[in-house]
Write an enzyme that holds these catalytic residues in place. Structure first.
Site, PDB file in Angstrom:
ATOM      1  N   GLU A 130     -13.856  12.004  -8.589  1.00  0.00           N
ATOM      2  CA  GLU A 130     -14.825  12.484  -7.060  1.00  0.00           C
ATOM      3  C   GLU A 130     -16.403  12.076  -7.212  1.00  0.00           C
ATOM      4  OE1 GLU A 130     -14.171  16.368  -5.327  1.00  0.00           O
ATOM      5  OE2 GLU A 130     -13.780  16.314  -7.279  1.00  0.00           O
ATOM      6  N   HIS A 221      -9.219  16.089   0.114  1.00  0.00           N
ATOM      7  CA  HIS A 221      -9.694  17.726  -0.192  1.00  0.00           C
ATOM      8  C   HIS A 221      -9.466  18.151   0.995  1.00  0.00           C
ATOM      9  CE1 HIS A 221     -12.999  18.480  -1.516  1.00  0.00           C
ATOM     10  NE2 HIS A 221     -12.754  18.483  -2.754  1.00  0.00           N
ATOM     11  N   ARG A 232     -18.746  18.284  20.053  1.00  0.00           N
ATOM     12  CA  ARG A 232     -19.695  17.184  20.560  1.00  0.00           C
ATOM     13  C   ARG A 232     -19.912  16.069  19.268  1.00  0.00           C
ATOM     14  NH1 ARG A 232     -21.597  20.256  24.611  1.00  0.00           N
ATOM     15  NH2 ARG A 232     -23.319  21.354  23.728  1.00  0.00           N
ATOM     16  N   HIS A 256      -8.286  27.539  -0.049  1.00  0.00           N
ATOM     17  CA  HIS A 256      -9.625  26.470   0.780  1.00  0.00           C
ATOM     18  C   HIS A 256      -9.589  26.487   2.647  1.00  0.00           C
ATOM     19  CE1 HIS A 256      -9.987  25.753  -3.370  1.00  0.00           C
ATOM     20  NE2 HIS A 256     -10.698  25.382  -3.696  1.00  0.00           N
ATOM     21  N   ASP A 279      -6.953  20.660  -6.968  1.00  0.00           N
ATOM     22  CA  ASP A 279      -7.932  20.477  -7.520  1.00  0.00           C
ATOM     23  C   ASP A 279      -8.118  21.742  -8.943  1.00  0.00           C
ATOM     24  OD1 ASP A 279     -10.527  19.746  -7.087  1.00  0.00           O
ATOM     25  OD2 ASP A 279     -11.069  21.610  -5.573  1.00  0.00           O
ATOM     26  N   LEU A 312     -17.096  27.636  -4.240  1.00  0.00           N
ATOM     27  CA  LEU A 312     -15.234  27.199  -4.726  1.00  0.00           C
ATOM     28  C   LEU A 312     -15.730  26.828  -6.047  1.00  0.00           C
ATOM     29  CD1 LEU A 312     -12.827  27.641  -1.463  1.00  0.00           C
ATOM     30  CD2 LEU A 312     -12.307  28.975  -3.784  1.00  0.00           C
ATOM     31  N   ALA A 313     -14.905  26.500  -6.458  1.00  0.00           N
ATOM     32  CA  ALA A 313     -15.048  25.119  -7.874  1.00  0.00           C
ATOM     33  C   ALA A 313     -13.657  25.309  -8.330  1.00  0.00           C
ATOM     34  CB  ALA A 313     -15.649  25.564  -9.521  1.00  0.00           C
TER      35      ALA A 313
END
Length: 391
Positions: A130, A221, A232, A256, A279, A312-313
């Site tokens: 990732e 995710h 738009r 999340h 995750d 967030l981790a």
């Protein structure tokens, strides 16, 4: 060894079947037959009649568990430790996930993961890389100084790794930001069997569809580390939902993504194209209240894992809880939630002919769960690898 699993209803990947037994030979499902038709010479595995025997869960995005982080020591032993740590959650196969890191760490992970994937009993189904070919703008917790565009060395290394893993029935899943990776590189990855996913991206709707045409088949995710949909400038989330043939990973922890938006995502995508990921990070399966990532402390708080700045981790959730949340937060039937944890991720990897069903020819990976999705026992290739203590 010939085995016969009997005593509990069986979710075969389509529906729950009563009075059915599962014949397994040498780790592979041989047949489903009447529960009282025990094959001659078979070892009988008696199951709790109040439970359900389901296909084992697959987690294609798991950074750590059981107190360890794959980035901290990207070795075969670490990958196997993570896989073993989540067996108590019904997980039978994982892709240990290496998030954005230095070139040396990436090289080390690529050199060692094959050893773990060669052993069918390890539960390691390859690797998820990732980053580092992602967007600085949408980096999340990823370290910006490591983010870069792929070089020829990367193209060669990852292509060779993909081909080597595929020889053992394993996979390399690669998350990229399409705005930072040219079409020819995406095509080279895809041609070598890399499963290419778009994530940590701010790419336009149009750019996403160009990337899909060149080999992107999924989204990492979905909705996280991506810009919000605008009328738009619909961006990557709308592109993912409009694409009928791509898969989308979803973190169903209630933090999340808002449950209402997840319901919209599920309604927009064809059935079978949204799968669960955790995750997960080192605290999952432990009582740890913090861990170190990139030299900073990540805190466990209120069901979330966050930096001191509130970023967030990863996630503080296991796969059994994710399945349960699908039924409680998203009002999905248990059968669909189970498919999202088994058959659909297998489909994203092109392995739904081996995993995700209890059917002849499929690997005998099973999760014995209560009807409330509390794991009781986990089987890899027909062998019991974890069982809940009676105490």
């Amino acid at each position: 060894m010939l085995q016969f699993f009997t005593g509990a209803p069986v979710f075969d990947g389509e529906c729950i079947r009563e009075d059915i037994g599962v014949a397994v030979d040498d780790g592979v499902v041989l047949a489903l037959r009447s529960a009282d038709e025990i094959p001659e010479g078979a070892h009988v595995v008696r199951l709790d009649p109040s439970a359900v025997l389901a296909p084992g869960f697959l987690d294609l995005q798991i950074n750590g568990a059981g107190g360890v982080l794959f980035n901290a020591e990207p070795t075969a032993d670490t990958a196997i430790h993570i896989a073993k740590s989540v067996r108590c959650h019904g997980v039978t196969r994982i892709l240990p996930t290496l998030i954005t890191d230095c070139k040396e760490t990436l090289a080390s992970a690529c050199q060692t993961i094959g050893e773990a994937a060669e052993d069918e009993m390890s539960g390691v189904l390859g690797i998820h890389v990732e980053g580092p070919f992602i967007s600085v703008e949408r980096k999340g917790i990823h370290k910006p100084s490591y983010i870069r565009v792929p070089e020829e060395e990367d193209l060669v290394r990852l292509a060779e790794l993909s081909l080597a893993l595929r020889q053992n029935g394993a996979r390399l899943l690669l998350t990229i930001a399409p705005e930072n990776v040219p079409d020819d590189a995406i095509a080279r990855f895809a041609q070598s069997g890399v499963v290419v996913s778009a994530g940590h991206t701010a790419a336009s709707y149009e750019r996403i569809h160009e990337a899909i045409a060149n080999g992107v088949t999924g989204f990492t995710h979905l909705g996280n580390a991506m810009p919000a949909i605008q009328n738009r400038e619909p961006g990557p989330v709308a592109a993912a939902l409009a694409s009928r043939d791509t898969w989308c990973g979803l973190i169903v922890d209630g933090h999340h993504i808002h449950p209402g938006l997840m319901k919209v995502m599920l309604a927009a995508k064809p059935e079978g194209k949204v799968f669960l990921v955790t995750d997960a990070m080192p605290p999952v399966g432990t009582d740890m209240q913090s861990f170190e990532l990139y030299g900073q402390t990540i805190h466990r708080s209120g069901g979330r894992l966050v930096s001191s700045q509130g970023v967030l981790a990863g996630a503080d959730i296991d796969m059994a809880n994710a399945v349960r949340n699908c039924t409680t937060l998203l009002d999905l039937p248990l059968s669909e939630a189970l498919r999202m944890a088994s058959l659909y991720p297998a489909g994203h990897l092109g392995l739904d002919n081996r995993f995700g069903r209890i059917a002849p020819g499929y690997t005998a990976d099973f999760a014995l769960i209560t009807k409330d999705v509390e794991p009781l026992e986990t089987f890899v290739a027909g062998r019991s690898v974890w069982k809940r203590s009676e105490v």
